[in-house]
Design a protein around this motif. Structure first.
Motif, PDB file in Angstrom:
ATOM      1  N   MET A   1       4.736  -3.225 -20.946  1.00 24.84           N
ATOM      2  CA  MET A   1       4.556  -3.385 -19.575  1.00 24.84           C
ATOM      3  C   MET A   1       4.627  -1.814 -18.887  1.00 24.84           C
ATOM      4  SD  MET A   1       4.164  -5.697 -17.259  1.00 24.84           S
ATOM      5  CE  MET A   1       4.302  -6.318 -15.580  1.00 24.84           C
ATOM      6  N   LYS A   2       5.128  -1.012 -19.461  1.00 21.05           N
ATOM      7  CA  LYS A   2       5.165   0.297 -18.877  1.00 21.05           C
ATOM      8  C   LYS A   2       3.814   0.938 -19.385  1.00 21.05           C
ATOM      9  CE  LYS A   2       8.241   4.357 -19.049  1.00 21.05           C
ATOM     10  NZ  LYS A   2       9.355   4.535 -19.510  1.00 21.05           N
ATOM     11  N   ASN A   3       3.308   0.626 -20.614  1.00 26.32           N
ATOM     12  CA  ASN A   3       2.087   1.027 -20.982  1.00 26.32           C
ATOM     13  C   ASN A   3       0.842   0.566 -19.867  1.00 26.32           C
ATOM     14  OD1 ASN A   3       3.237   2.475 -23.005  1.00 26.32           O
ATOM     15  ND2 ASN A   3       3.019   0.967 -24.584  1.00 26.32           N
ATOM     16  N   VAL A   4       0.926  -0.480 -19.712  1.00 24.72           N
ATOM     17  CA  VAL A   4      -0.154  -1.356 -18.887  1.00 24.72           C
ATOM     18  C   VAL A   4      -0.036  -0.738 -17.514  1.00 24.72           C
ATOM     19  CG1 VAL A   4      -0.689  -3.464 -17.888  1.00 24.72           C
ATOM     20  CG2 VAL A   4      -0.141  -3.449 -20.159  1.00 24.72           C
ATOM     21  N   PHE A   5       1.157  -0.317 -17.078  1.00 22.62           N
ATOM     22  CA  PHE A   5       1.246   0.190 -15.730  1.00 22.62           C
ATOM     23  C   PHE A   5       0.586   1.581 -15.586  1.00 22.62           C
ATOM     24  CE2 PHE A   5       3.593   2.563 -12.306  1.00 22.62           C
ATOM     25  CZ  PHE A   5       3.091   1.718 -11.509  1.00 22.62           C
ATOM     26  N   ILE A   7      -1.641   2.960 -17.899  1.00 22.82           N
ATOM     27  CA  ILE A   7      -2.999   2.844 -17.909  1.00 22.82           C
ATOM     28  C   ILE A   7      -3.612   2.446 -16.738  1.00 22.82           C
ATOM     29  CG2 ILE A   7      -4.971   1.536 -19.161  1.00 22.82           C
ATOM     30  CD1 ILE A   7      -3.109   1.366 -21.530  1.00 22.82           C
ATOM     31  N   LEU A   8      -3.323   1.654 -15.916  1.00 22.88           N
ATOM     32  CA  LEU A   8      -3.677   1.078 -14.567  1.00 22.88           C
ATOM     33  C   LEU A   8      -3.613   2.470 -13.637  1.00 22.88           C
ATOM     34  CD1 LEU A   8      -2.420  -2.701 -14.240  1.00 22.88           C
ATOM     35  CD2 LEU A   8      -4.677  -1.676 -14.539  1.00 22.88           C
ATOM     36  N   MET A   9      -2.767   3.122 -13.748  1.00 18.71           N
ATOM     37  CA  MET A   9      -2.631   4.166 -12.816  1.00 18.71           C
ATOM     38  C   MET A   9      -3.470   5.380 -13.091  1.00 18.71           C
ATOM     39  SD  MET A   9      -0.607   3.581 -10.528  1.00 18.71           S
ATOM     40  CE  MET A   9      -0.143   5.155  -9.619  1.00 18.71           C
ATOM     41  N   VAL A  10      -3.699   5.504 -14.511  1.00 17.94           N
ATOM     42  CA  VAL A  10      -4.621   6.605 -14.914  1.00 17.94           C
ATOM     43  C   VAL A  10      -6.106   6.166 -14.495  1.00 17.94           C
ATOM     44  CG1 VAL A  10      -5.653   7.556 -16.856  1.00 17.94           C
ATOM     45  CG2 VAL A  10      -2.998   7.438 -16.919  1.00 17.94           C
ATOM     46  N   LEU A  11      -6.465   4.866 -14.532  1.00 19.03           N
ATOM     47  CA  LEU A  11      -7.849   4.201 -14.128  1.00 19.03           C
ATOM     48  C   LEU A  11      -7.970   4.481 -12.916  1.00 19.03           C
ATOM     49  CD1 LEU A  11      -8.336   1.357 -16.466  1.00 19.03           C
ATOM     50  CD2 LEU A  11      -9.574   3.414 -16.625  1.00 19.03           C
ATOM     51  N   LEU A  12      -6.960   4.129 -12.178  1.00 15.52           N
ATOM     52  CA  LEU A  12      -7.024   4.122 -10.681  1.00 15.52           C
ATOM     53  C   LEU A  12      -7.267   5.593  -9.870  1.00 15.52           C
ATOM     54  CD1 LEU A  12      -6.852   2.660  -7.897  1.00 15.52           C
ATOM     55  CD2 LEU A  12      -4.393   2.787  -7.890  1.00 15.52           C
ATOM     56  N   THR A  13      -6.532   6.490 -10.740  1.00 14.73           N
ATOM     57  CA  THR A  13      -6.497   7.991 -10.333  1.00 14.73           C
ATOM     58  C   THR A  13      -7.965   8.453 -10.633  1.00 14.73           C
ATOM     59  OG1 THR A  13      -4.194   8.346 -10.777  1.00 14.73           O
ATOM     60  CG2 THR A  13      -5.651  10.032 -10.753  1.00 14.73           C
ATOM     61  N   MET A  14      -8.443   7.862 -11.951  1.00 10.41           N
ATOM     62  CA  MET A  14      -9.978   8.683 -12.251  1.00 10.41           C
ATOM     63  C   MET A  14     -10.976   7.915 -11.319  1.00 10.41           C
ATOM     64  SD  MET A  14      -9.762   8.430 -16.363  1.00 10.41           S
ATOM     65  CE  MET A  14     -11.375   7.812 -16.528  1.00 10.41           C
ATOM     66  N   VAL A  15     -10.735   6.606 -10.906  1.00 10.37           N
ATOM     67  CA  VAL A  15     -11.935   6.220 -10.044  1.00 10.37           C
ATOM     68  C   VAL A  15     -11.675   6.602  -8.525  1.00 10.37           C
ATOM     69  CG1 VAL A  15     -12.413   3.927  -8.727  1.00 10.37           C
ATOM     70  CG2 VAL A  15     -11.684   4.053 -11.343  1.00 10.37           C
ATOM     71  N   SER A  16     -10.548   7.167  -8.297  1.00 10.08           N
ATOM     72  CA  SER A  16     -10.581   7.604  -6.748  1.00 10.08           C
ATOM     73  C   SER A  16     -11.013   9.107  -6.781  1.00 10.08           C
ATOM     74  CB  SER A  16      -9.130   7.495  -6.351  1.00 10.08           C
ATOM     75  OG  SER A  16      -8.229   8.287  -7.018  1.00 10.08           O
ATOM     76  N   PHE A  17     -10.773   9.802  -7.995  1.00 15.91           N
ATOM     77  CA  PHE A  17     -11.406  11.171  -7.898  1.00 15.91           C
ATOM     78  C   PHE A  17     -12.793  11.401  -8.257  1.00 15.91           C
ATOM     79  CE2 PHE A  17      -6.773  12.403  -8.316  1.00 15.91           C
ATOM     80  CZ  PHE A  17      -6.621  13.346  -7.100  1.00 15.91           C
ATOM     81  N   SER A  18     -13.304   9.997  -8.814  1.00 15.71           N
ATOM     82  CA  SER A  18     -14.516  10.237  -9.446  1.00 15.71           C
ATOM     83  C   SER A  18     -15.745   9.879  -8.189  1.00 15.71           C
ATOM     84  CB  SER A  18     -14.974   9.338 -10.457  1.00 15.71           C
ATOM     85  OG  SER A  18     -14.720   7.991 -10.194  1.00 15.71           O
TER      86      SER A  18
END
Length: 123
Positions: A1-5, A7-18
């Motif tokens: 569960m920790k890994n999923v969280f 990965i989701l945070m990394v994706l969310l960060t990438m989308v917001s900065f892109s």
């Protein structure tokens, strides 16, 4: 569960900065200028010279040039294959300047005529 969280945070960060930012500014359009005009024509026969270009066509191109620009004109006359398998060729070349357009025009006419005579004498 920790890994999923994670990965989701990394994706969310990438989308917001892109996300692209809106750019503001003026578009400047400038005229294109050139310093050197080279025309090269490669032909196989006198008929091809006569049908490919007229000297007046070259002059139409030169009418659009600015002052003090270098001009180069060349006709390459391809001949028959020689005994070593290499195709023979003869080239006529003239160089000039737009400040002396009339003399360049006369030289182009002479070159065209000489190239036609080359093929006619070859027959």
């Amino acid at each position: 569960m920790k890994n999923v969280f994670t990965i989701l945070m990394v994706l969310l960060t990438m989308v917001s900065f892109s996300q692209s930012k809106e750019l503001e500014g003026d578009v400047v359009i400038e005229d294109v200028k050139f310093n050197d005009l080279k025309i090269s024509v490669e032909v196989e026969s006198a008929e091809e010279i006569e049908s490919t270009f007229k000297v007046e066509d070259i002059m139409e191109i030169l009418d659009d040039t600015d002052k003090n620009q270098k001009l180069h004109f060349e006709i390459i006359c391809n001949g028959d294959k020689m005994s070593n398998g290499v195709k023979s060729s003869l080239s006529y070349k003239v160089e000039g300047n737009t400040d002396e357009i009339k003399s360049f025009y006369k030289s182009v006419k002479k070159i065209r005529k000489a190239a036609i005579n080359y093929y006619k004498n070859k027959e």
